[in-house]
Design an enzyme around this catalytic site. Structure first.
Site, PDB file in Angstrom:
ATOM      1  N   PRO A  11      36.539  32.356  68.038  1.00 15.83           N
ATOM      2  CA  PRO A  11      35.461  32.231  67.058  1.00 15.83           C
ATOM      3  C   PRO A  11      36.192  32.147  65.798  1.00 15.83           C
ATOM      4  CG  PRO A  11      34.890  34.203  68.114  1.00 15.83           C
ATOM      5  CD  PRO A  11      35.977  33.623  68.978  1.00 15.83           C
ATOM      6  N   ASN A  12      35.626  31.302  64.924  1.00 13.78           N
ATOM      7  CA  ASN A  12      35.956  31.129  63.313  1.00 13.78           C
ATOM      8  C   ASN A  12      37.600  30.810  63.033  1.00 13.78           C
ATOM      9  OD1 ASN A  12      33.412  32.456  62.368  1.00 13.78           O
ATOM     10  ND2 ASN A  12      34.033  34.054  63.332  1.00 13.78           N
ATOM     11  N   ARG A  19      39.317  30.399  55.611  1.00 10.50           N
ATOM     12  CA  ARG A  19      38.589  31.715  55.738  1.00 10.50           C
ATOM     13  C   ARG A  19      39.418  32.893  55.215  1.00 10.50           C
ATOM     14  NH1 ARG A  19      39.024  34.087  61.761  1.00 10.50           N
ATOM     15  NH2 ARG A  19      37.557  35.589  61.371  1.00 10.50           N
ATOM     16  N   TYR A  24      44.376  35.778  56.685  1.00 15.45           N
ATOM     17  CA  TYR A  24      44.844  34.833  57.639  1.00 15.45           C
ATOM     18  C   TYR A  24      45.803  33.557  57.146  1.00 15.45           C
ATOM     19  CZ  TYR A  24      40.999  37.192  60.123  1.00 15.45           C
ATOM     20  OH  TYR A  24      40.275  38.128  60.796  1.00 15.45           O
ATOM     21  N   ASN A  75      44.358  33.769  71.102  1.00 13.89           N
ATOM     22  CA  ASN A  75      43.918  34.300  70.187  1.00 13.89           C
ATOM     23  C   ASN A  75      42.290  34.413  70.525  1.00 13.89           C
ATOM     24  OD1 ASN A  75      42.704  35.622  67.788  1.00 13.89           O
ATOM     25  ND2 ASN A  75      44.170  34.669  66.379  1.00 13.89           N
ATOM     26  N   ALA A  78      37.522  37.720  67.358  1.00 12.60           N
ATOM     27  CA  ALA A  78      36.393  39.024  67.532  1.00 12.60           C
ATOM     28  C   ALA A  78      36.241  39.024  68.910  1.00 12.60           C
ATOM     29  CB  ALA A  78      35.296  38.661  66.496  1.00 12.60           C
ATOM     30  N   HIS A  81      37.426  42.177  70.845  1.00  7.88           N
ATOM     31  CA  HIS A  81      36.950  43.536  70.558  1.00  7.88           C
ATOM     32  C   HIS A  81      35.650  43.745  71.413  1.00  7.88           C
ATOM     33  CE1 HIS A  81      39.990  43.126  67.743  1.00  7.88           C
ATOM     34  NE2 HIS A  81      39.360  42.450  66.882  1.00  7.88           N
ATOM     35  N   ASP A  88      37.588  39.813  82.306  1.00 12.15           N
ATOM     36  CA  ASP A  88      37.613  39.373  83.720  1.00 12.15           C
ATOM     37  C   ASP A  88      38.049  38.008  84.037  1.00 12.15           C
ATOM     38  OD1 ASP A  88      36.074  41.636  84.105  1.00 12.15           O
ATOM     39  OD2 ASP A  88      34.072  41.082  84.316  1.00 12.15           O
ATOM     40  N   GLU A  99      48.820  37.535  74.169  1.00  9.60           N
ATOM     41  CA  GLU A  99      47.624  37.666  73.092  1.00  9.60           C
ATOM     42  C   GLU A  99      48.085  37.515  71.561  1.00  9.60           C
ATOM     43  OE1 GLU A  99      45.438  41.332  73.445  1.00  9.60           O
ATOM     44  OE2 GLU A  99      44.170  41.153  71.951  1.00  9.60           O
ATOM     45  N   HIS A 101      47.199  37.877  67.397  1.00  9.10           N
ATOM     46  CA  HIS A 101      46.254  38.175  66.561  1.00  9.10           C
ATOM     47  C   HIS A 101      46.963  37.805  65.088  1.00  9.10           C
ATOM     48  CE1 HIS A 101      42.974  39.955  68.631  1.00  9.10           C
ATOM     49  NE2 HIS A 101      44.011  40.414  69.528  1.00  9.10           N
ATOM     50  N   ILE A 102      46.794  37.068  64.241  1.00  3.17           N
ATOM     51  CA  ILE A 102      47.305  36.566  63.013  1.00  3.17           C
ATOM     52  C   ILE A 102      47.655  37.844  61.987  1.00  3.17           C
ATOM     53  CG2 ILE A 102      47.174  35.228  60.778  1.00  3.17           C
ATOM     54  CD1 ILE A 102      45.644  33.260  62.885  1.00  3.17           C
ATOM     55  N   SER A 103      46.454  38.661  62.123  1.00  2.00           N
ATOM     56  CA  SER A 103      46.544  39.774  61.130  1.00  2.00           C
ATOM     57  C   SER A 103      46.883  41.089  62.104  1.00  2.00           C
ATOM     58  CB  SER A 103      45.273  40.239  60.577  1.00  2.00           C
ATOM     59  OG  SER A 103      44.177  40.326  61.670  1.00  2.00           O
ATOM     60  N   ARG A 108      43.379  47.607  60.328  1.00  2.00           N
ATOM     61  CA  ARG A 108      42.065  47.054  59.777  1.00  2.00           C
ATOM     62  C   ARG A 108      40.992  47.968  60.034  1.00  2.00           C
ATOM     63  NH1 ARG A 108      41.542  40.711  60.767  1.00  2.00           N
ATOM     64  NH2 ARG A 108      39.732  41.368  58.946  1.00  2.00           N
ATOM     65  N   ARG A 112      38.022  47.058  65.264  1.00  2.00           N
ATOM     66  CA  ARG A 112      39.257  45.997  65.565  1.00  2.00           C
ATOM     67  C   ARG A 112      40.582  46.592  66.394  1.00  2.00           C
ATOM     68  NH1 ARG A 112      37.766  41.330  62.737  1.00  2.00           N
ATOM     69  NH2 ARG A 112      36.845  41.983  60.729  1.00  2.00           N
TER      70      ARG A 112
HETATM   71  C1  DQA Z   1      41.745  38.055  64.905  1.00  4.63           C
HETATM   72  C2  DQA Z   1      41.332  39.453  64.183  1.00  4.63           C
HETATM   73  C3  DQA Z   1      40.096  39.806  64.986  1.00  4.63           C
HETATM   74  O1  DQA Z   1      39.942  40.954  64.680  1.00  4.63           O
HETATM   75  C4  DQA Z   1      39.180  38.757  64.001  1.00  4.63           C
HETATM   76  O2  DQA Z   1      37.809  39.050  64.620  1.00  4.63           O
HETATM   77  C5  DQA Z   1      39.552  37.506  64.073  1.00  4.63           C
HETATM   78  C6  DQA Z   1      41.192  36.895  64.095  1.00  4.63           C
HETATM   79  C7  DQA Z   1      43.522  37.697  64.101  1.00  4.63           C
HETATM   80  O3  DQA Z   1      43.986  36.507  64.462  1.00  4.63           O
HETATM   81  O4  DQA Z   1      43.841  38.604  63.463  1.00  4.63           O
HETATM   82  O5  DQA Z   1      38.672  36.520  64.042  1.00  4.63           O
HETATM   83  O6  DQA Z   1      42.080  37.600  66.079  1.00  4.63           O
END
Ligand code: DQA
Length: 146
Positions: A11-12, A19, A24, A75, A78, A81, A88, A99, A101-103, A108, A112
């Site tokens: 998501p997002n 964003r 990011y 990725n 959210a 978490h 599963d 996996e 994560h950009i950040s 943080r 997270r």
């Molecule tokens: C994220 C980190 C997550 O905590 C956050 O909810 C995201 C992006 C990252 O790529 O850093 O939406 O997965």
């Protein structure tokens, strides 16, 4: 013939580049897809990209990967978490999972710091910006070539 690597985004991430660019970056998801496709070609891999803001859609693509993918780069955003359902589904996939994560999720908010997906992933890349996807693809090449 090696099956494609699925690159799944949660998501997002469709808003990548727009964003919170201070967290990011300014690269869009389309930029990441273009660069991953070019790198995949260099590495002799094929990649299939999916992004959804819906947990169930991500679960469905992970199920699809059981027959159609050699590995998964995810990725989960959210959902990392919160989602036992995604964990599963990944546990029902037999190939390698990486996996991204950009950040850096560890510097943080504390909510997270835990990722359910990390319990399944062979490796986790966090805090390398969008470069994390390219590093994951290189590592995936090694894992699926074994
Ligand atoms: C994220 C980190 C997550 O905590 C956050 O909810 C995201 C992006 C990252 O790529 O850093 O939406 O997965």
């Amino acid at each position: 013939m090696l099956k494609p690597v699925f690159v799944l985004n949660g998501p997002n991430l469709n808003l990548l580049g727009l964003r919170q660019p201070e967290i990011y970056g300014r690269e869009t998801l389309d930029d990441v897809i273009d660069a991953c496709s070019t790198l995949a070609e260099e590495l002799g891999l094929t990649v299939r990209f999916h992004q959804s803001n819906h947990e169930g859609a991500l679960v469905d693509w992970i199920h699809q990967a059981r027959n159609e993918a050699s590995g998964i780069i995810i990725n989960p955003a959210a959902y990392a978490h919160t989602s036992v359902a995604i964990l599963d589904a990944l546990n029902a996939f037999e190939g390698p999972v990486l996996e991204v994560h950009i950040s850096n999720i560890y510097c943080r908010e504390t909510f997270r710091h835990n990722s359910y997906v990390s319990m399944r992933a062979e490796g986790v890349i966090s805090g390398f910006g969008t470069e994390g996807y390219y590093l994951a693809l290189r590592r995936m090449k090694t894992l699926v070539s074994k």
